[in-house]
Design an enzyme around this catalytic site. Structure first.
Site, short mmCIF file in Angstrom:
data_model
loop_
_atom_site.label_atom_id
_atom_site.label_comp_id
_atom_site.label_asym_id
_atom_site.label_seq_id
_atom_site.Cartn_x
_atom_site.Cartn_y
_atom_site.Cartn_z
N GLU A 193 0.82 -1.22 0.00
CA GLU A 193 0.00 0.00 0.00
C GLU A 193 0.86 1.27 0.00
OE1 GLU A 193 -2.91 -0.42 -0.76
OE2 GLU A 193 -3.69 -2.24 0.16
N HIS A 227 -2.91 2.35 8.30
CA HIS A 227 -4.03 1.61 7.74
C HIS A 227 -4.27 0.37 8.57
CE1 HIS A 227 -6.55 -0.67 5.07
NE2 HIS A 227 -5.62 -1.57 4.84
N HIS A 235 -7.64 -2.77 9.84
CA HIS A 235 -8.94 -3.41 9.60
C HIS A 235 -9.70 -3.56 10.92
CE1 HIS A 235 -6.51 -5.76 6.26
NE2 HIS A 235 -6.72 -4.50 5.91
N GLU A 240 -17.54 12.28 22.83
CA GLU A 240 -16.29 12.94 22.45
C GLU A 240 -15.96 12.86 20.96
OE1 GLU A 240 -13.17 11.93 25.19
OE2 GLU A 240 -14.16 13.18 26.68
N HIS A 291 -13.25 -2.77 3.57
CA HIS A 291 -11.85 -3.18 3.68
C HIS A 291 -11.25 -2.71 5.03
CE1 HIS A 291 -7.60 -3.54 1.80
NE2 HIS A 291 -7.48 -3.35 3.09
O1 2HA Z 1 -0.95 -4.93 3.96
O2 2HA Z 1 -3.93 -4.39 4.76
O3 2HA Z 1 -4.57 -3.41 2.40
C1 2HA Z 1 -2.12 -5.64 4.00
C2 2HA Z 1 -3.27 -4.76 3.81
C3 2HA Z 1 -3.58 -4.35 2.44
ZN ZN Z 2 -5.85 -3.55 4.28
#
Ligand code: 2HA
Ligand code: ZN
Length: 271
Positions: free
Chosen positions: A116, A139, A141, A169, A210
């Site tokens: 990414e 980033h 999940h 908040e 995602h």
């Molecule tokens: O690196 O989360 O979006 C693994 C991820 C790709």
């Molecule tokens: Zn990801």
């Protein structure tokens, strides 16, 4: 040269990755982090003249030429970062051509930066253009944020409004709201450009079905932004199927934002 394992930026990156894993945000190789470093802090620990190898980035990042980043590795697991940072992380410098990364430390098994990287570097450029203090793109999940993507409209006004309603908040922590992208193919320059476009306006961008991107001046601030969204999403997922008896009113959110003096997205409230 000082021992890099004692570097505050490396220690903080390791503990952040461990916390993200502990919270269940980064299963397997999910998630990635990039941290902009100053040449002066890097050169205390590594010889910045010695380039281990060069790796093409696949896109131009002219405004980042000469800049240093500590970046998680592709295919690497967040749970392993703290135990073996030199294998799971790397320090890169964007070369004079703007399209090559010079590896200065890390990825010791021959690996490379996260798939990414386009989204990360393009987002750094976008955030730096609106806030020169920005240093982190993150980033992950997070479970409830992701769950909410399946049952809530992916509309940035409605999504932000629901999150703001879930914890008092929220409007103070992310008054700029949350940008939302539809499902897109990850790892591409296209999703990178779309993320960066949103990052001019938002420090948080949901990647539909995602995960989420966050941006901030340091690892704690960025982690805290995602953590607050995830908390709100958890409250939403715990209550969405139950009859709602009480809610924080829009006039109360306005009161909060004004009391704490934050510049909020007035168009995301229905006043
Ligand atoms: O690196 O989360 O979006 C693994 C991820 C790709
Ligand atoms: Zn990801």
């Amino acid at each position: 040269m000082k021992d890099i394992s004692t570097a505050p930026f490396l220690k903080k990156m390791c503990s952040t990755a461990s916390n993200m894993y502990r919270l269940g945000w980064d299963e397997r190789n999910g998630g990635n982090i990039s941290l902009l470093l100053d040449e002066s802090e890097v050169s205390e620990y590594i010889d910045t003249i010695r380039v281990i190898r060069t790796i093409p980035t696949g896109f131009r990042a002219d405004s980042l030429i000469g800049k240093y980043f500590l970046v998680t590795g592709t295919g690497k697991y967040f749970k392993n970062v703290e135990g073996d940072p030199e294998n799971n992380l790397g320090i890169i410098r964007i070369a004079e051509d703007g399209t090559t990364a010079e590896l200065l430390w890390g990825y010791s098994d021959g690996g490379k930066f996260t798939s990414e990287l386009p989204s990360h570097l393009m987002s750094h450029m976008a955030r730096l253009s609106v806030n020169p203090e920005n240093r982190v793109i993150m980033h992950s999940h997070p479970t409830n944020t992701l769950a909410m993507n399946y049952v809530h409209e992916l509309d940035e006004k409605k999504f932000t409004h629901t999150l703001w309603e879930m914890c008092t908040e929220c409007i103070v922590v992310f008054p700029d709201g949350v940008g939302v992208l539809p499902w897109m193919l990850c790892g591409t320059n296209e999703i990178g450009m779309a993320t960066a476009e949103k990052m001019k306006e938002f420090r948080l961008v949901v990647w539909g079905m995602h995960g989420i991107y966050g941006a901030g001046k340091d690892l704690d601030e960025t982690f805290g932004l995602i953590e607050t969204v995830e908390k709100a999403a958890q409250i939403y997922m715990l209550t969405a199927h139950l009859p709602r008896k009480n809610t924080i009113k829009d006039s109360e959110m306005q009161e909060l934002a004004e009391y704490f003096g934050v510049d909020y997205r007035k168009d995301f409230l229905n006043l």
